[in-house]
Design an enzyme around this catalytic site. Sequence first.
Site, mmCIF file in Angstrom:
data_model
loop_
_atom_site.group_PDB
_atom_site.id
_atom_site.type_symbol
_atom_site.label_atom_id
_atom_site.label_comp_id
_atom_site.label_asym_id
_atom_site.label_seq_id
_atom_site.Cartn_x
_atom_site.Cartn_y
_atom_site.Cartn_z
ATOM 1 N N LYS A 1 -50.889 -3.624 85.727
ATOM 2 C CA LYS A 1 -49.931 -2.867 85.153
ATOM 3 C C LYS A 1 -49.402 -4.560 85.494
ATOM 4 O O LYS A 1 -49.758 -5.682 86.536
ATOM 5 C CB LYS A 1 -49.755 -1.875 86.240
ATOM 6 C CG LYS A 1 -48.163 -2.017 86.882
ATOM 7 C CD LYS A 1 -48.153 -1.769 88.128
ATOM 8 C CE LYS A 1 -46.919 -0.789 87.836
ATOM 9 N NZ LYS A 1 -45.738 -2.173 88.639
ATOM 10 N N LYS B 1 -52.172 -10.272 87.833
ATOM 11 C CA LYS B 1 -53.357 -10.008 87.328
ATOM 12 C C LYS B 1 -53.300 -11.702 86.717
ATOM 13 O O LYS B 1 -54.020 -12.542 86.846
ATOM 14 C CB LYS B 1 -53.635 -9.743 86.167
ATOM 15 C CG LYS B 1 -52.328 -9.651 84.924
ATOM 16 C CD LYS B 1 -52.273 -8.068 84.380
ATOM 17 C CE LYS B 1 -51.031 -8.244 83.261
ATOM 18 N NZ LYS B 1 -49.883 -8.590 84.287
ATOM 19 N N LYS C 1 -43.838 -12.915 78.703
ATOM 20 C CA LYS C 1 -43.456 -12.947 79.683
ATOM 21 C C LYS C 1 -43.853 -14.215 80.154
ATOM 22 O O LYS C 1 -43.455 -14.945 80.228
ATOM 23 C CB LYS C 1 -42.863 -12.119 81.172
ATOM 24 C CG LYS C 1 -43.678 -11.839 82.163
ATOM 25 C CD LYS C 1 -43.438 -12.049 83.673
ATOM 26 C CE LYS C 1 -44.910 -11.338 84.658
ATOM 27 N NZ LYS C 1 -45.692 -10.939 84.222
ATOM 28 N N ASP D 1 -50.506 -1.325 80.739
ATOM 29 C CA ASP D 1 -51.835 -0.365 80.470
ATOM 30 C C ASP D 1 -51.923 -0.717 78.798
ATOM 31 O O ASP D 1 -51.439 -2.153 78.148
ATOM 32 C CB ASP D 1 -50.664 0.647 80.277
ATOM 33 C CG ASP D 1 -50.634 1.716 81.387
ATOM 34 O OD1 ASP D 1 -51.204 1.103 82.271
ATOM 35 O OD2 ASP D 1 -49.963 2.639 81.445
#
Lengths: 439, 753
Positions: B9, B14, B40, B127
């Site tokens: 998410k 991550k 981003k 996702d």
Amino acid sequence: MCNHQPVSCNTVQPDGLTGAILALEGIEDAAVILHGPTGCRGHHCSLSERAFPRDIPDERLNFFEPFYFGQPRIPATGLDGDDFVFGAAEKLRKALATVAARGPALIAVINTPGAALIGEDLRRIAFDSGIAVPVAGIDMPALSRSMAEGYEQAIAAVLDTLDLNPACRRRPKTVTLLGLSIAHHHWAGSIEEIRRLLALSRIEVVCAPGAGSPVGAWKRIPEAACHVAVHAEYGEQLAWRLAERFGGTAVVPRCGAPFGFTATEEWLREVAEAAGADPAPALAAVKAVRRRVACVLSRITTLTGAPKGLTCSIQADASTALPLVRFLYEYLGILPVSVEIPDEAQANSHWAARLGLALTRMGCADAWQTPWQNARADFLLADGCRAVQGPIFGIPADCCIELVLPMSGCVDLTPKALLGAEGTALLVEKIVNAVSGML
Amino acid sequence: MKRIAVYGKGGIGKSTLSANISAALGLVGQRVLQVGCDPKQDSTRLLLGGRTMATALDYLRRTPPVGRRLDAVLHTGFAGVSCVEAGGPEPGVGCAGRGILSTFELLDQLGIEQLDHDFVLYDVLGDVVCGGFAVPLRNEYAQVVFIVTSGEFMSLYAANNILRGIRNYEGQGPRVGGILFNERGLENEAGRVERFAGAVKLPVVGRFPRSEYFSEAERLGKTVVEAFPESELAERFRRLAWLVAHDPSRFSACPLPAGELERVVHGICRERHAEVEAGAGSTGSGTQRDIASREHQPVTTGESIPGSPLPPHPAGVSLPIPPPRRYSSKGVRTQSVLFGCAFNGATHTVMQIRNGVTLVHGPRSCAYLSSQGVLSTARRMRDQYGNRWDAGGIPEVRCSHMDEHTVIFGGNSGLEEAVRRVASGRDDPLFVVTTCASGIIGDDARLVLKNASTGNGAPPMVLIPADGDITGDYMQGVLDAMRLVAEEWIDPGIEPEADAVNIVAEKNLAANTEENFEAVRSLLKSMGLRVNCRFIRRCTTNEIAGFNRGSLNLLAVDDAFGRVVRDFLENRHGATFASSPFPVGFQATSEWIEELARHFHKTNEAEEIIERHRAVYEASVAALRPALEGKRILIAVRNHCIDWVLETALDLGMVILKAGILESAWDDTFHSRYEGRVPFVFPYAREQRDEDMRAFDPDLTLINYPWRNMPEGFRFDHIPVCPDVGFLAGIASAGRWLRLMKLPAREGWRRDV
């Protein structure tokens, strides 16, 4: 290794994108912007230019002309790979400004399939662009659905955009004609013929949305006492929608579109009854044309009896095919050997059911959905794509009669109709001239 | 090379985890590439000392294909880790998923595969919301997928969705490496993650507690591994890196059905709850029991990790920068407005293969528009030149009928069904061409065809991944289709034959293409030569397979497109080309025939042909010259080769006032054997035309098409953009010039416009 089929045929049908574009191009003083790649517009522009000639390009095939690229209609924003990632609001804003400078009464923006996926906010972009012209937007055209669905979707979008006054007083003996598109061959002549016949019965046509009427005429739609579907697949839902929104009566004549004398007469009776008018003067005009045609037929059929005994293939929407089958079978004695509906989705409609029943009663149930290219008929009545391929399958070019999206390249300078009494006369004329060698 | 994808998410950490894994691998000498797939664009920031780098998508936007270099998007960070950021659109606009697809395509084109990385880490946003975000899941990319989650419900919800996405791409076997638990310090957080892991039958292979080291390292613009190598946290990353490097076990994706997730996470589900409860409080015990039942041995960061250290990798090797491999159209090369779309060009090209069937993967409108282009041209050929239809009829086009539902929910199954339907009972090749709709949603047409072509009796299937105009303009689609068909079929083992030529790069949408082909074939026949293959027009795959039988290749048109096709066939297939294209005009045709004669030792035949036509040409010039000699002409055309016009005009004694060559969509070079003899202007501006007409007052102006408000009272004639070939092309035009000069300059109808 190769397993060649003897002859292949193009069977791809247009979908709702084409239906939407041509519906909006059918507004005389509107402009359509295609928000998408240039590849989506070229053929549509050619279709529009041929069907409803209005503008000439600054310079044909000048690909450097922004948005128009050397064609006079349907400018495109020219989305490319980067635009699909980053969005193309700026391109659309510039296109809106360029098109608005030409002074249309309405601008319609249609997302192509790709643009629809990236979710461009058409209304917001149009609002931000600050142009004074009303802008209708179609976010997701009816992909892979019928052309008729796309047409309905587009007409509905314009109705939603234009600020029509539902409180407007309805005028008796006035009608809107729905479901005619510039995609229909000889649409302008057909409108004039229907207008002429209705006028004889003192019925006024206030607007034919998508078939040449300017935005000003659209604003008179709430005045109409009746909303009449000419081609049911295209106009039936709209007729009900207008009746619900503005009042008046939705009329969907049971005969289908007014192809052939009998259907034209039935159509006129039904519309006149709904509009509270006397059909007799219009019917008298039909009768006059009947006499003229019959006089010619009685002379030229003396030797061989033809065209009686010839065969035909029809590929058309069911509400078109039904009256055509009846006319050819009952009036001229031409046997249907193939009758196809272009969109599988419409095969279960009540129109299709009635068409199937009519064929069964004629003893021609085998004709239902038999591929035209296998039927080897004497005549083919179909869209331009099919008609232009007729000669490959042994049907002479003269015997291939175009009903929608003509491709033959013929230019019509004198008005011609396919609907109504004069339209029927033209149909008979085409048929007998095509087989003149047999007469 | 091992490829690993890290999903999770947005904001779950991550990127931080990926960067630390990359850093840990880099520190033990592994050559690592980290690809950030998040708009981003901060995946690699911690590897680059806190700097942000130019993104691949920005670079793609502003750099033409020929100038693209891998080193512009590839940067080296801590421990030698190579870093790429995909980038993406502003929030709320465009399609970030498509951006990831474009980035992967760019990296492929620039040859990133040729760099000798030991590991590639894909750090992927959130996702699997659309096909674009699923690209790293595809088989040719990530072999192992790790899912980062915290104990927050939305994070677990996203993890479950990711598993659903993975399941759609599990054709080649299990690929989930496990869960990376990035703690948020919530109450009962571990229990929630463990219950989830147990329910989806995955191990928690890494657990990272909340730590000030993270925020402090971030402040320094570094990974924890770099900034605090002695910390326990850094050790956890090194252990995880060890696991990653030693081929972790892979598990099937078993996402929870809708509605069950909440019950499992909150411990409500009775059946699963009971299983999880038994192991509550000890790390991963519930998970371990599930996995043990599948004979896998899960690993958590809490366990000690045995084994040898990672093998070192030779350091100090500089990254090679492979050249771009693409053959680009003029429009793509110059990044100008795209005229038409690659899908259409590709479709029109493969439709020329007589024994094939074309399947359009997209909405019906795309198939319709493409087939109408071919049909319209055929109709024009019939009307203008009397050409009969091709004996095989109109090429067959089928469609996968993508609709609104398909474009939202994915088109792979629709394509699969369409392929099955079309291929059933067919031996002939199937060409699948993709549209922008399928390109944007990221359908994996390659996988669909791969699966479909493995069955017995399946016909040859070739994918042309045009993706609408995402890959370029109409001509790019033509080029790509030609390239893919050539590479699929041309048999390199076939030897050239002495009397055979190939025809290359005919314009499939020009109405006079067949007329020109017949004219050329007639000349060839006069010399005892035969056409082996038309590449690609009205041919079969057998003819393409035997392409190399043609000992000489004849280019139809020497424009930007023709030259790229020639370059490709020369470079990739060793083809030999005549120096000139299909000849237009007397001298060009004579020279072309002489070259063929030299190649095929047909000098006598060539002389006879040329002399025969010279007599006709000279007689025609003699007949026209008295009327046209001294007439003054102005030329303003977009043709970039007009020698045939100039030759005729000069032989007739006409005066060429100016030859203005306008910018063309099809070509960007200009050459003439009359340079120095004719006043050329190249490039010539459209705006100049009116002024020149008034200033020169020519007897005749030669143009392609009239333009709005062109000066009145001047005679003009149309020069075809695609002229007829042969000795007498110019003479035919001159005959018309003579007639025009006898007619009023302005027809009566023009006064009524």
